[in-house]
Structures are given as C-alpha cells and as structure tokens.
Design a protein around this motif. Sequence first.
Motif, PDB file in Angstrom:
ATOM      1  N   VAL A  10       5.755  11.782   9.857  1.00  0.00           N
ATOM      2  CA  VAL A  10       4.344  11.787  10.258  1.00  0.00           C
ATOM      3  C   VAL A  10       3.502  11.404   9.048  1.00  0.00           C
ATOM      4  O   VAL A  10       3.667  11.984   7.967  1.00  0.00           O
ATOM      5  CB  VAL A  10       3.881  13.188  10.734  1.00  0.00           C
ATOM      6  N   GLY A  13      -0.079   6.811   5.214  1.00  0.00           N
ATOM      7  CA  GLY A  13      -1.071   6.513   4.188  1.00  0.00           C
ATOM      8  C   GLY A  13      -0.444   6.002   2.908  1.00  0.00           C
ATOM      9  O   GLY A  13       0.554   5.280   2.938  1.00  0.00           O
ATOM     10  N   PHE A  15       1.294   7.525   0.431  1.00  0.00           N
ATOM     11  CA  PHE A  15       2.629   7.931  -0.021  1.00  0.00           C
ATOM     12  C   PHE A  15       3.732   7.609   0.979  1.00  0.00           C
ATOM     13  O   PHE A  15       4.907   7.538   0.602  1.00  0.00           O
ATOM     14  CB  PHE A  15       2.656   9.418  -0.387  1.00  0.00           C
ATOM     15  N   HIS A  80      -1.262  19.993   7.688  1.00  0.00           N
ATOM     16  CA  HIS A  80       0.126  20.467   7.651  1.00  0.00           C
ATOM     17  C   HIS A  80       0.378  21.622   8.625  1.00  0.00           C
ATOM     18  O   HIS A  80       1.395  21.646   9.316  1.00  0.00           O
ATOM     19  CB  HIS A  80       0.513  20.922   6.236  1.00  0.00           C
ATOM     20  N   GLU A 182      -4.001  19.416  -6.413  1.00  0.00           N
ATOM     21  CA  GLU A 182      -3.294  18.213  -5.973  1.00  0.00           C
ATOM     22  C   GLU A 182      -2.090  17.895  -6.854  1.00  0.00           C
ATOM     23  O   GLU A 182      -1.004  17.609  -6.356  1.00  0.00           O
ATOM     24  CB  GLU A 182      -4.284  17.030  -5.988  1.00  0.00           C
TER      25      GLU A 182
HETATM   26  N1  LIG Z   1       4.488  13.101  -5.683  1.00  0.00           N
HETATM   27  C1  LIG Z   1       4.327  13.232  -4.428  1.00  0.00           C
HETATM   28  O1  LIG Z   1       5.214  13.717  -3.810  1.00  0.00           O
HETATM   29  C2  LIG Z   1       3.051  12.850  -3.727  1.00  0.00           C
HETATM   30  C3  LIG Z   1       2.309  11.731  -4.124  1.00  0.00           C
HETATM   31  C4  LIG Z   1       1.177  11.403  -3.353  1.00  0.00           C
HETATM   32  C5  LIG Z   1       0.799  12.183  -2.281  1.00  0.00           C
HETATM   33  N2  LIG Z   1       1.552  13.296  -1.970  1.00  0.00           N
HETATM   34  C6  LIG Z   1       1.196  14.172  -0.835  1.00  0.00           C
HETATM   35  O2  LIG Z   1       1.484  13.482   0.368  1.00  0.00           O
HETATM   36  C7  LIG Z   1       0.540  13.845   1.365  1.00  0.00           C
HETATM   37  C8  LIG Z   1      -0.141  12.582   1.879  1.00  0.00           C
HETATM   38  O3  LIG Z   1      -0.829  11.960   0.815  1.00  0.00           O
HETATM   39  P1  LIG Z   1      -1.313  10.438   0.905  1.00  0.00           P
HETATM   40  O4  LIG Z   1      -1.784  10.076  -0.455  1.00  0.00           O
HETATM   41  O5  LIG Z   1      -0.286   9.589   1.557  1.00  0.00           O
HETATM   42  O6  LIG Z   1      -2.578  10.616   1.882  1.00  0.00           O
HETATM   43  P2  LIG Z   1      -3.359   9.496   2.689  1.00  0.00           P
HETATM   44  O7  LIG Z   1      -4.682  10.042   3.033  1.00  0.00           O
HETATM   45  O8  LIG Z   1      -3.273   8.180   1.972  1.00  0.00           O
HETATM   46  O9  LIG Z   1      -2.485   9.335   4.019  1.00  0.00           O
HETATM   47  C9  LIG Z   1      -2.389  10.355   4.972  1.00  0.00           C
HETATM   48  C10 LIG Z   1      -1.861   9.776   6.285  1.00  0.00           C
HETATM   49  O10 LIG Z   1      -1.689  10.856   7.206  1.00  0.00           O
HETATM   50  C11 LIG Z   1      -2.273  10.467   8.469  1.00  0.00           C
HETATM   51  N3  LIG Z   1      -2.640  11.697   9.188  1.00  0.00           N
HETATM   52  C12 LIG Z   1      -3.572  12.622   8.863  1.00  0.00           C
HETATM   53  N4  LIG Z   1      -3.563  13.622   9.768  1.00  0.00           N
HETATM   54  C13 LIG Z   1      -2.616  13.319  10.676  1.00  0.00           C
HETATM   55  C14 LIG Z   1      -2.133  13.942  11.853  1.00  0.00           C
HETATM   56  N5  LIG Z   1      -2.646  15.104  12.255  1.00  0.00           N
HETATM   57  N6  LIG Z   1      -1.135  13.348  12.546  1.00  0.00           N
HETATM   58  C15 LIG Z   1      -0.617  12.179  12.140  1.00  0.00           C
HETATM   59  N7  LIG Z   1      -1.028  11.530  11.028  1.00  0.00           N
HETATM   60  C16 LIG Z   1      -2.014  12.086  10.313  1.00  0.00           C
HETATM   61  C17 LIG Z   1      -3.459   9.587   8.074  1.00  0.00           C
HETATM   62  O11 LIG Z   1      -3.858   8.788   9.164  1.00  0.00           O
HETATM   63  C18 LIG Z   1      -2.815   8.783   6.950  1.00  0.00           C
HETATM   64  O12 LIG Z   1      -2.017   7.733   7.464  1.00  0.00           O
HETATM   65  C19 LIG Z   1      -0.411  14.855   0.717  1.00  0.00           C
HETATM   66  O13 LIG Z   1       0.003  16.152   1.012  1.00  0.00           O
HETATM   67  C20 LIG Z   1      -0.251  14.561  -0.782  1.00  0.00           C
HETATM   68  O14 LIG Z   1      -0.513  15.683  -1.606  1.00  0.00           O
HETATM   69  C21 LIG Z   1       2.656  13.606  -2.675  1.00  0.00           C
END
Ligand SMILES: NC(=O)c1ccc[n+]([C@@H]2O[C@H](COP(=O)([O-])OP(=O)(O)OC[C@H]3O[C@@H](n4cnc5c(N)ncnc54)[C@H](O)[C@@H]3O)[C@@H](O)[C@H]2O)c1
Length: 357
Positions: A10, A13, A15, A80, A182
Amino acid sequence: MGRTLRGLMVGAGYFAPIQLTAWRDVSGAEIVGLVGHRDPQRVATVAREAGVGWSGVDLDAAIELLQPDFLDICTPPASHGELVRRAVAGGVPVLCQKPLAPTVTEAADLAKFAERHRVPLVVNENWRWQPWYREAKRLIDAGVIGRPFHTTMRMRPGDGWGENPYPDQPYFATMSRLVLFETGVHYVDTARFLFGEIEQVQCVTATVNPAVAGEDLVVAVLHTTHGGIVVYDADRAAVAETVRSLAYGTMSVEGTEGTLQVADDGRMTLLHRDGRVVEHDYHIPPGWKGGCAVAAQQNFVDALNGAAIAETPAAEYVRTMRVVEACYLSAAHSRAVRLWPQRSWAGVLGPADERPM
Ligand SMILES: NC(=O)c1ccc[n+]([C@@H]2O[C@H](COP(=O)([O-])OP(=O)(O)OC[C@H]3O[C@@H](n4cnc5c(N)ncnc54)[C@H](O)[C@@H]3O)[C@@H](O)[C@H]2O)c1
C-alpha cells in the motif's frame, strides 16, 4: 524451502519504488499487487515500472481478490492505524513503515491490537540494517574497541535549505514534528540496536530554515543502561559535502581500546590506542543504502517463515518511539527526561522526569 509468500503493498509515493525494487532481491516473497489512493494513474505507473502485476485503489477489494500472505504498508504515519487494523482484523500479517503511528499511545494500541489477534505486526525499520551499522555491531561485540562509552551520530543530509527544501519529500516542510519524529526515530532505533536500552535523554531542538514548520536541528544526548553516551547530532539545514550521502553523515564510536569511525560513504577506520590507524575492509552490498531495505524486508519474510526472529516487532518498536517522545519532552522543558528509572540512581539525576510515557 517453503512456497513464495505473496505480498500486497500500500502506498505509491516517494519510498514505494525503493521498497518495490528491494522486494525483487528478497528470497521467499514477491509483491503481487499495489494499492494507492487518489491517483490511480500514479499507482499503475509505479506498479508497472516495478513489474507488479495488479494495481488499484481499493484495499478491501485487493485483499479479497489477491488473498495476500502479508500487507506491506508504505504510506504516511497518520494512515498506518486504519490500514494496520484492517489487515490484522482479517488475519493478514503486516510490515509497516516507521514511525508506526503519529503518537506513542497510538503505536502501543496498534501493537496490543496485533498481539490480541495473534497476527505479526513488524515495523519496517531498515536503518539498523545498513551494512556499516551491522559491521560496527559485529566489531563492538567482538571487543575490538573495548567498552564503547561515547558515540556521535552526526547526521548531515544537506537537503533542507532554501524556500523549497527536501525536494524528494516536500511534505517534510509542513510537518510540525520533523527531524526527531521522521528521521531521528531511525537513529534511536539504531542506537538501541548497537548499545542497548536508553534510560535518559537530554535534548535541544531548533528550526533554522524559516520555510519549514518543525525542528530541523536536533542535539540529543542519549544515556544507555550500560553507562554509555550517544550523541545524536542532526542538522538538516547545514551544508553537506555530499547531499544525501550514502551514510547520511558520519559516526564515531569511542571505546576504551580504540575508536571506530564511519565516513559518509560507509568507509570504516579503526584508531587503536597504540597509534595504529587501520582502514577496515568489509562488504557493502548493492542497493539502496547498502541493501538495507532488502535486509529489513528479508528479516520480515524469514520471521514469517519461522527462520528468524523479527528484529523490530511493533511492541519492541514502541520503546524506540518512547525515546523519541522523551526527546521532545526534554527539549520542550529544557531538562533531562528519564525513561527507565533505576533505583540506584534515585536522587542523583535531579529534576529528571519520571512520568511514564
Ligand atoms: N528509510 C526509510 O525506510 C524511509 C524513507 C522514506 C520514507 N519512509 C516512510 O515511508 C512512509 C511513506 O513515505 P513516502 O515518503 O513514500 O510518503 P509519500 O507522501 O511520498 O507517499 C505516500 C503514499 O501513500 C499513499 N497513501 C496515503 N494514504 C493512503 C491510504 N490510506 N491508502 C492507500 N494509499 C495511501 C499516497 O497516495 C502516496 O502514494 C512514511 O511512513 C515514511 O516515514 C521510510
């Protein structure tokens, strides 16, 4: 070897593509579907580019259709809770991105919910799987630098300056809690992985870039139960020699017999008491940040298959989040905050906060 586990992811975005690429190198599992929301076009593109056969925007329909063995959540923290509960209630194990929830209370509730349903809920905490931290742990445990007493984790990604900071994750600029919540959560988890539990914190924060809402500078002093001190020195506004370098900054672990240094490209050096300075050679696997996403996801799959213990189950991860919360409390009240008070220290620490969080 058992059958290949089928995962449903799910989030589409920033990551998600990194995580999907990593899944291709995990043995024993594959991602068979990708669910997003609001932008079906983007979801379909991300799925196609990663070779995922199914994509859509309706999670319940996807679960019904694909009958996945696990859900991989890569969406923002505020979403989440609902996603975890839907999967867990249906008996589907979950790997969920950090931070598990917006607050410690919500994270603890989710951990309890999963425990009650006897469904695995593991936090996708890949930072501790970066090969320089795994190698540092191996060297420390082997006694190479004696007893580690002072560590500095210096985070300098160099991506948070200007009117449009954080080009990869522009939503950072609007977060009221930024660096600790974060990114600091990764470092607290890694510090716990390397040195054990943290019993007290002292922290200061500041907002340097006027274009961001939350803190972009953090200095947190973490006291471990073994008597060591870890300084998390994070500044996302400062200039960095390499923007978003492989190791995001540097680490230095000072021990009674020597010092272990990790450079921002992952190179390691050992400084011995007798004056020797030795470049330490070790293997850095390919892939995002030394293959850490592959390794974290592999640990989850191995745990589902009973071949390993999950390193970051939700209940355990709540402890990491408690430390982050304690840092915010410390910064807000300009004082030390104790997490696990020990009787022998009573009265020694002065006005430390002993409220459970
Ligand atoms: N080192 C790592 O592991 C790392 C790095 C970057 C981000 N993250 C984590 O990953 C997660 C996502 O970050 P990101 O930068 O990709 O965020 P982002 O905002 O770029 O992407 C989030 C995605 O989730 C989708 N989304 C939101 N709510 C939703 C729902 N209810 N159902 C389905 N899709 C939904 C959005 O449409 C989007 O596609 C966060 O928890 C962030 O902390 C971890």
